[in-house]
Design a protein around this motif. Structure first.
Motif, PDB file in Angstrom:
ATOM      1  N   UNK B 364      -4.593  -4.321   7.034  1.00 42.28           N
ATOM      2  CA  UNK B 364      -5.746  -4.050   6.171  1.00 42.28           C
ATOM      3  C   UNK B 364      -5.519  -4.658   4.789  1.00 42.28           C
ATOM      4  N   UNK B 365      -6.469  -5.482   4.379  1.00 42.58           N
ATOM      5  CA  UNK B 365      -6.338  -6.139   3.071  1.00 42.58           C
ATOM      6  C   UNK B 365      -6.536  -5.114   1.961  1.00 42.58           C
ATOM      7  N   UNK B 366      -5.977  -5.390   0.803  1.00 45.73           N
ATOM      8  CA  UNK B 366      -6.156  -4.515  -0.358  1.00 45.73           C
ATOM      9  C   UNK B 366      -7.635  -4.420  -0.690  1.00 45.73           C
ATOM     10  N   UNK B 367      -8.130  -3.213  -0.804  1.00 46.75           N
ATOM     11  CA  UNK B 367      -9.521  -3.018  -1.200  1.00 46.75           C
ATOM     12  C   UNK B 367     -10.533  -3.346  -0.120  1.00 46.75           C
ATOM     13  N   UNK B 368     -10.109  -3.441   1.123  1.00 48.20           N
ATOM     14  CA  UNK B 368     -11.040  -3.781   2.205  1.00 48.20           C
ATOM     15  C   UNK B 368     -12.077  -2.667   2.395  1.00 48.20           C
ATOM     16  N   UNK B 369     -13.378  -3.016   2.341  1.00 48.65           N
ATOM     17  CA  UNK B 369     -14.416  -1.990   2.481  1.00 48.65           C
ATOM     18  C   UNK B 369     -14.277  -1.236   3.807  1.00 48.65           C
ATOM     19  N   UNK B 370     -14.643   0.043   3.779  1.00 47.15           N
ATOM     20  CA  UNK B 370     -14.608   0.830   5.008  1.00 47.15           C
ATOM     21  C   UNK B 370     -13.208   1.250   5.415  1.00 47.15           C
ATOM     22  N   UNK B 371     -12.243   1.171   4.480  1.00 47.71           N
ATOM     23  CA  UNK B 371     -10.886   1.649   4.742  1.00 47.71           C
ATOM     24  C   UNK B 371     -10.463   2.509   3.549  1.00 47.71           C
ATOM     25  N   UNK B 372      -9.230   2.975   3.582  1.00 46.30           N
ATOM     26  CA  UNK B 372      -8.728   3.709   2.416  1.00 46.30           C
ATOM     27  C   UNK B 372      -8.621   2.802   1.195  1.00 46.30           C
ATOM     28  N   UNK B 373      -8.509   1.504   1.442  1.00 48.52           N
ATOM     29  CA  UNK B 373      -8.502   0.526   0.355  1.00 48.52           C
ATOM     30  C   UNK B 373      -7.120   0.140  -0.122  1.00 48.52           C
ATOM     31  N   UNK B 374      -6.390   1.139  -0.626  1.00 46.94           N
ATOM     32  CA  UNK B 374      -5.029   0.881  -1.114  1.00 46.94           C
ATOM     33  C   UNK B 374      -4.347   2.220  -1.359  1.00 46.94           C
ATOM     34  N   UNK B 375      -3.042   2.157  -1.574  1.00 44.67           N
ATOM     35  CA  UNK B 375      -2.308   3.331  -2.050  1.00 44.67           C
ATOM     36  C   UNK B 375      -1.873   3.069  -3.480  1.00 44.67           C
ATOM     37  N   UNK B 376      -1.869   4.095  -4.296  1.00 46.62           N
ATOM     38  CA  UNK B 376      -1.440   3.914  -5.679  1.00 46.62           C
ATOM     39  C   UNK B 376      -0.819   5.200  -6.197  1.00 46.62           C
ATOM     40  N   UNK B 377       0.055   5.064  -7.171  1.00 48.28           N
ATOM     41  CA  UNK B 377       0.670   6.213  -7.831  1.00 48.28           C
ATOM     42  C   UNK B 377       0.419   6.082  -9.321  1.00 48.28           C
ATOM     43  N   UNK B 378       0.124   7.202  -9.960  1.00 49.28           N
ATOM     44  CA  UNK B 378      -0.119   7.180 -11.399  1.00 49.28           C
ATOM     45  C   UNK B 378       1.103   6.661 -12.144  1.00 49.28           C
ATOM     46  N   UNK B 379       0.849   5.922 -13.189  1.00 47.51           N
ATOM     47  CA  UNK B 379       1.868   5.341 -14.074  1.00 47.51           C
ATOM     48  C   UNK B 379       2.754   4.296 -13.409  1.00 47.51           C
ATOM     49  N   UNK B 380       2.306   3.792 -12.249  1.00 53.57           N
ATOM     50  CA  UNK B 380       2.998   2.623 -11.715  1.00 53.57           C
ATOM     51  C   UNK B 380       2.341   1.411 -12.369  1.00 53.57           C
ATOM     52  N   UNK B 381       3.129   0.392 -12.649  1.00 56.13           N
ATOM     53  CA  UNK B 381       2.565  -0.784 -13.308  1.00 56.13           C
ATOM     54  C   UNK B 381       2.406  -1.929 -12.313  1.00 56.13           C
ATOM     55  N   UNK B 382       1.239  -2.508 -12.287  1.00 52.64           N
ATOM     56  CA  UNK B 382       1.009  -3.689 -11.464  1.00 52.64           C
ATOM     57  C   UNK B 382       1.505  -4.927 -12.194  1.00 52.64           C
ATOM     58  N   UNK B 383       1.238  -6.091 -11.610  1.00 54.40           N
ATOM     59  CA  UNK B 383       1.767  -7.318 -12.210  1.00 54.40           C
ATOM     60  C   UNK B 383       0.893  -7.863 -13.325  1.00 54.40           C
ATOM     61  N   UNK B 384      -0.351  -7.447 -13.338  1.00 55.05           N
ATOM     62  CA  UNK B 384      -1.274  -8.116 -14.249  1.00 55.05           C
ATOM     63  C   UNK B 384      -1.432  -7.366 -15.570  1.00 55.05           C
ATOM     64  N   UNK B 385      -1.303  -8.106 -16.658  1.00 55.72           N
ATOM     65  CA  UNK B 385      -1.540  -7.530 -17.981  1.00 55.72           C
ATOM     66  C   UNK B 385      -3.028  -7.677 -18.307  1.00 55.72           C
ATOM     67  N   UNK B 386      -3.645  -6.590 -18.753  1.00 58.80           N
ATOM     68  CA  UNK B 386      -5.073  -6.640 -19.077  1.00 58.80           C
ATOM     69  C   UNK B 386      -5.307  -6.872 -20.568  1.00 58.80           C
ATOM     70  N   UNK B 387      -4.502  -6.180 -21.388  1.00 56.61           N
ATOM     71  CA  UNK B 387      -4.812  -6.205 -22.812  1.00 56.61           C
ATOM     72  C   UNK B 387      -3.604  -5.773 -23.612  1.00 56.61           C
ATOM     73  N   UNK B 388      -3.423  -6.422 -24.748  1.00 57.64           N
ATOM     74  CA  UNK B 388      -2.336  -6.035 -25.638  1.00 57.64           C
ATOM     75  C   UNK B 388      -2.838  -6.278 -27.043  1.00 57.64           C
ATOM     76  N   UNK B 389      -2.663  -5.316 -27.905  1.00 58.72           N
ATOM     77  CA  UNK B 389      -3.150  -5.486 -29.270  1.00 58.72           C
ATOM     78  C   UNK B 389      -2.106  -4.922 -30.224  1.00 58.72           C
TER      79      UNK B 389
END
Lengths: 278, 545
Positions: B364-389
């Motif tokens: 199952x691909x990440x975010x695939x419609x009609x599935x659970x989509x993905x698993x995640x845990x709070x305060x885990x960091x992904x690879x992508x930086x969104x914003x830094x100021x």
């Protein structure tokens, strides 16, 4: 007083929250009737999220087959041509522009679309994620009107004659009468499209544009059709003769899409589709 | 409906008749007029209707414990950059309220917020084009001092109609210091709150089995002791497949933590936030800023200088983890470094990135419609930086007449994620601002601003200058220019100039402007609206009474 608080909390807790267990998709097929539904998909080749709506249309088409008719209406800044060899096509039409100005599709953020021009919660423009449920609702309602369409095309003169016969199948009300539009679409045009889900590069040079609106045979808002919806079986024939199909369109891939709508609410009662050339 | 409004209005008018003796009527009025001109170079278009006019007036009548109010709104036509589904005019907001010390009942439209809004916030912001007021019933009860319980039910405003979903919620809050006076003697307070919000929307979808009732529950604790304040809030939402999350069935979670310490001349705030799948709307198909039930508080600084606000943060309800530190220090006055009047230094740093999402199964691909989509845990960091100021601001009063404020900002902006685009370069920009005001006398003042933004991406470098002169206390005239001198395309090195004349008198203000506005995005607290390029006249009139 404590009991009162407790009561409120218990009452609220009793509201079930629906935890869905897999499989998350519905099972079983769809009952077929003569009723047809039209989705007008406002789109643009520079709109990288629009292919999501195109894919949803393909998906719904796989469920509903001929009962679902779609038109891709390219509008607004997202439909602007760039350079000749890069997003050079201009699929915008006078009819599309008028529909866009009237419904505010471009302003509401593409993609969006209308299902049978039905107002859902006060709005004509619906997110593509909403189309499925509206199509299902409409197709579950009884068919009120039947349309049969014949098209005759002269390949030499490129003149097109269209005859649409409308027949009342069930009593309904139309306070300000009924109108008929006949739109022309061209299917499977290959050209540029931005696609956010295309891996590597969002610019897709050979995207297949489905059922692109090419114009109207009788004006954006069509003409009045004289049929009495209060009389079962009443019939009317509507004819258009000598419409010239532009030489740049591949007539073998062109379709006419007639639809009858309520002049007051704009809601489409029934739609149909026929190939220009067989 | 029209009849109900008429009856309400008629009763209001009859009440107003006696207002001089018993009741009080107050309200406010505002209108914004835009006259458009074409300017193809900046992409400004003149619509067929040539003008956008937006106006509203609130009338609130108060009589003892009783309050009634209406708001009239007009959008003829809706100004460019706002959703044209607002076109029209009418009374979208009216309410009747009865309030005593112990309870409050509102019927009709109302705004409400539970906790920080993470679970429910119904509010209005005209600059963002948001109005998700609830039309229904709100009851709140405070039978014991320090214990409040609220309940509400209703449907949310959707332009001139209401959304399809029903929103229901309860919230309770207990302040321990109010219950136990001993605590407050020790300067200690603990506030505990809890909420549950549920929405109902029919499932007519032919493809997916959709939950018709979606419930979110949340809890919050705030502990304050002397100069210290610690707050936390957690919300859990069950499966809520929607257009926002791509029809996945994962539950949503959000956790916010903050700690504040302040004493005279010094303050520090540390915040952390992590969430995923927390878009919560009363229609699963709504988009943009429509029909939002909750609000995701931003933990980045809202910049007010125009060039510093060019790349603002937009909250990501589908998943984000972020941190912010805000430090404020006042150098004492009458010292060498602090100067005669003292100097304030503010330091701010924020960092927001993706949350880590993992596949629910190999197939199952990440975010695939009609599935659970993905698993995640709070305060885990992904690879992508969104914003830094990172930004520093130094505010110093030099003399009785002269005030200065200097700012430096270094910002990283993930263009694709924050603007919802694909294939755009991320932006790294440095911004410098000098803001100097000189008070000539009690009636006349001059204000100047010089700003510069340096970046190798997007539109390149910008410079901005502002000169504002206030005279006779009530009048002001301003000239400002944003010059995109570093645009990679030479033809687009444009001056976005503006001339403004304004007059204020008491609570009334009239402002006339002429000039060009660049296209961009504006955000308030992480909620954003795209702003189109505009060229022409603007007129703003507002007053309150």
């Amino acid at each position: 007083m404590k009991k009162f608080y407790l009561l409120i909390i218990i009452v609220f807790a009793l509201w079930s929250c629906d935890k869905i267990k897999p499989p998350y998709t519905e099972e079983g097929g769809v009952a077929e009737t003569g009723k047809k539904v039209l989705i007008e998909d406002f789109t643009g080749h520079l709109c990288n999220n629009c292919p999501r709506a195109h894919r949803e249309l393909e998906h719904l088409k796989s469920i509903y087959g001929d009962q679902l008719i779609s038109i891709g209406i390219h509008v607004g800044n997202f439909a602007q041509p760039l350079t000749e060899n890069y997003f050079g096509e201009d699929f915008r039409t006078e009819t599309g522009n008028e529909l866009n100005d009237f419904f505010g599709a471009d302003d509401a953020g593409l993609p969006n679309g209308m299902v049978n021009m039905r107002k859902v919660n006060g709005n004509y423009l619906l997110s593509y994620t909403e189309w499925g449920s509206v199509v299902a609702t409409i197709l579950a309602e009884p068919q009120k009107l039947d349309l049969t369409t014949t098209a005759e095309f002269d390949t030499a003169t490129r003149k097109l004659d269209v005859t649409v016969t409308a027949k009342v199948l069930k009593y309904f009300k139309a306070d300000e009468g009924l109108k008929i539009c006949v739109y022309l679409t061209e299917d499977s045009i290959v050209g540029w499209q931005k696609d956010a889900e295309n891996e590597g590069n969002e610019d897709v040079p050979n995207y297949v544009h489905r059922h692109v609106l090419r114009g109207s045979l009788n004006g954006t808002w069509g003409e009045t059709i004289n049929i009495d919806p209060s009389v079962y079986g009443s019939e009317a024939e509507y004819k258009i003769t000598g419409f010239t199909v532009d030489t740049s369109y591949n007539y073998k891939q062109c379709y006419v899409v007639p639809f009858v709508y309520d002049a007051k609410t704009l809601e489409i009662i029934q739609a149909d589709e026929a190939k220009v050339f067989n | 409906m029209k009849k109900a409004i008429f009856v309400l209005f008629a009763s209001l008018v009859s009440l107003v008749g006696t207002a001089q003796i018993k009741g009080q009527l107050h309200g406010n009025f505002q209108t914004d007029v835009y006259l458009y001109e074409n300017d193809s170079l900046i992409n400004a278009e003149r619509p067929p209707h040539q003008a956008g006019i937006m106006g509203y007036a609130n009338f609130i009548y108060n009589y003892g414990n009783f309050t009634a109010g209406v708001r009239y709104e007009t959008y003829l036509n809706t100004p460019e950059g706002f959703d044209s589904r607002y076109d029209g005019e009418g009374i979208p907001y009216r309410f009747l309220q009865y309030e005593t010390e112990k309870y409050k009942i509102v019927v009709g439209n109302f705004y409400e917020q539970f906790g920080s809004g993470l679970i429910l916030r119904s509010y209005e912001d005209k600059t963002l084009g948001i109005d998700n007021s609830i039309d229904g019933i709100l009851a709140s009860l405070q039978s014991v001092k320090g214990v409040t319980i609220k309940g509400l039910v209703g449907k949310q405003r959707f332009f001139w109609d209401k959304g399809p979903g029903i929103v229901r919620g309860v919230d309770g809050e207990v302040s321990m210091a109010s219950l136990l006076p001993k605590l407050s003697e020790k300067s200690l307070d603990i506030i505990i709150g809890g909420s549950a919000v549920s929405k109902f929307e029919q499932d007519l979808d032919p493809v997916y089995k959709l939950p018709e009732n979606v419930m979110a529950t949340g809890g919050r604790v705030a502990v304050s002791y002397k100069n210290l304040l610690l707050k936390s809030e957690y919300v859990y939402k069950i499966n809520d497949p929607s257009a926002d999350n791509g029809y996945i069935y994962q539950d949503g979670q959000a956790l916010m933590l903050s700690g504040t310490y302040s004493r005279k001349g010094f303050g520090v705030i540390l915040q952390a936030k992590s969430l995923f799948n927390m878009s919560f709307r009363s229609s699963r198909n709504a988009n943009l800023n429509n029909l939002m039930i909750n609000y995701i508080p931003a933990i980045t600084k809202t910049q007010s200088y125009s060039l510093a606000a060019m790349y603002p943060y937009a909250s990501q309800p589908n998943g984000e983890t972020g941190f912010q530190a805000d430090i404020f220090y006042k150098l004492p006055k009458k010292t060498v470094v602090g100067g005669k009047y003292g100097t304030t230094i503010s330091l701010n740093f924020s960092y927001v990135g993706a949350i880590k999402k993992t596949q629910v199964a190999d197939t199952i691909a990440l975010g695939q419609p009609g599935t659970l989509g993905y698993n995640a845990t709070l305060f885990s960091m992904g690879n992508e930086l969104y914003y830094k100021d990172f930004n520093i601001e130094i505010n110093r009063k030099i003399s009785k007449h002269l005030k200065t404020n200097f700012m430096y900002q270094n910002v990283f902006y993930n263009y694709d994620v924050l603007r919802g685009k694909v294939g755009h370069e991320n932006v790294l920009a440095n911004v410098a601002v000098a803001d100097i005001s000189y008070k000539i006398n009690s009636k006349n003042a001059i204000k100047t601003q010089l700003q510069a933004l340096f970046t190798e991406q997007d539109y390149g470098n910008w410079a901005m200058g502002l000169l504002q002169y206030t005279f006779k206390r009530q009048w002001f005239v301003a000239v400002l220019d944003q010059y995109n001198y570093g645009n990679p395309e030479e033809i687009k090195r444009i001056h976005y100039y503006n001339f403004i004349l304004g007059y204020t008198h008491g609570a009334s203000r009239i402002q006339l402007g002429y000039g060009k506005q660049r296209e961009g995005i504006m955000c308030v607290g992480g909620v954003c609206r795209e702003v189109p390029a505009m060229y022409g006249f603007t007129l703003n009139v507002s007053t309150s009474f």
